[in-house]
Design an enzyme around this catalytic site. Structure first.
Site, short mmCIF file in Angstrom:
data_model
loop_
_atom_site.label_atom_id
_atom_site.label_comp_id
_atom_site.label_asym_id
_atom_site.label_seq_id
_atom_site.Cartn_x
_atom_site.Cartn_y
_atom_site.Cartn_z
CG MET A 135 -61.44 -74.57 29.30
SD MET A 135 -62.36 -76.13 29.21
CE MET A 135 -63.25 -75.85 27.67
NE ARG A 136 -52.45 -74.07 26.77
CZ ARG A 136 -52.05 -73.35 25.73
NH1 ARG A 136 -52.74 -72.31 25.34
NH2 ARG A 136 -50.94 -73.66 25.07
CG HIS B 175 -65.39 -85.63 28.82
ND1 HIS B 175 -65.08 -84.45 28.17
CD2 HIS B 175 -66.45 -86.14 28.14
CE1 HIS B 175 -65.89 -84.28 27.14
NE2 HIS B 175 -66.74 -85.30 27.11
C1 GRF Z 1 -66.20 -79.98 34.61
O1 GRF Z 1 -67.52 -80.15 34.19
C2 GRF Z 1 -65.31 -81.00 33.96
O2 GRF Z 1 -65.96 -82.18 33.66
C3 GRF Z 1 -64.87 -80.32 32.69
O3 GRF Z 1 -64.74 -78.97 33.03
C4 GRF Z 1 -65.62 -78.67 34.11
C5 GRF Z 1 -64.82 -77.96 35.16
O4 GRF Z 1 -65.62 -77.45 36.20
N1 GRF Z 1 -63.65 -80.92 32.20
P1 GRF Z 1 -64.98 -76.79 37.48
O5 GRF Z 1 -64.07 -75.66 37.00
O6 GRF Z 1 -64.21 -77.84 38.21
O7 GRF Z 1 -66.13 -76.26 38.27
#
Ligand code: GRF
Length: 202
Positions: free
Chosen positions: A90-91, A109
């Site tokens: 998330m960065r 994504h």
């Molecule tokens: C996924 O939905 C991906 O598309 C997004 O973040 C989520 C991560 O899910 N970028 P996880 O931690 O792999 O379960």
């Protein structure tokens, strides 16, 4: 090939990648390191369980985003990492990071880019009233969710879809197409021509 996976949360995509390597779908590949910015990320537990080295980089320990990214780059170089996989990290990476591993960073994504980029692709797809949603795996460039697209898969959105419901159908797709994109990368089958990614046959 040594790869690193960067995660902030649950890590279901990390798990799918671990499983795909284990069962030989992705060959000649090893996850050298899992990195998180969140010490409580369940992804770290998944990595430990699989015997994979983990490191947590806390943003508060660094003065700038560039310092943070440089610390990560240093360890990735030490471990000879050739591919960086963002899996719910998330960065946003600095341009310096992206340039340091040009076309060596993948992201997944949960929407059909270029529609609904950003942190809530699933919620944005639903709120907009789109009839089709999906998943995109792309190379990371200096923008947010703007890099050349490697694989995309669409799904129909039902009238009564809740966010949870849609998220779980999207995750199922993610767990197939992220390993596929990594496999194609590792097999050197992705040819970038301008904005387009051509998939070469074996
Ligand atoms: C996924 O939905 C991906 O598309 C997004 O973040 C989520 C991560 O899910 N970028 P996880 O931690 O792999 O379960």
């Amino acid at each position: 090939m040594n790869i690193a996976v960067l995660c902030s949360g649950n890590g279901t995509n990390l798990q799918a990648i671990i499983n795909s390597i284990k069962r030989g779908y992705i060959k000649k590949t090893r996850i050298a390191l899992v990195i998180s910015d969140n010490p409580n990320a369940y992804a770290l537990k998944r990595a430990h369980r699989a015997g994979i080295k983990t490191l947590v980089f806390l943003p508060k320990d660094f003065k700038t985003r560039l310092d943070y990214d440089k610390a990560i780059i240093k360890i990735l170089r030490q471990l000879n990492v050739e591919l960086i996989v963002l899996a719910g990290f998330m960065r946003v990476l600095t341009a310096f990071f992206v340039k340091s591993f040009k076309y060596g960073i993948l992201n997944i994504h949960p929407a059909l880019l270029p529609a609904f980029p950003g942190t809530d692709g699933i919620g944005d797809t639903l709120r907009y009233g789109a009839k089709v949603g999906g998943v995109t795996v792309h190379f990371v460039d200096e923008g947010v969710d703007t890099g050349p697209i490697i694989v995309q898969k669409a799904l129909d959105i039902k009238d009564n879809d809740s966010k949870d419901n849609l998220a779980s159908r999207i995750h199922k797709i993610e767990h197939k197409i992220y390993p596929l994109a990594i496999k194609l990368f590792v097999e050197n089958r992705l040819k970038i021509v301008g904005r387009k990614v051509k998939i070469l046959k074996t």
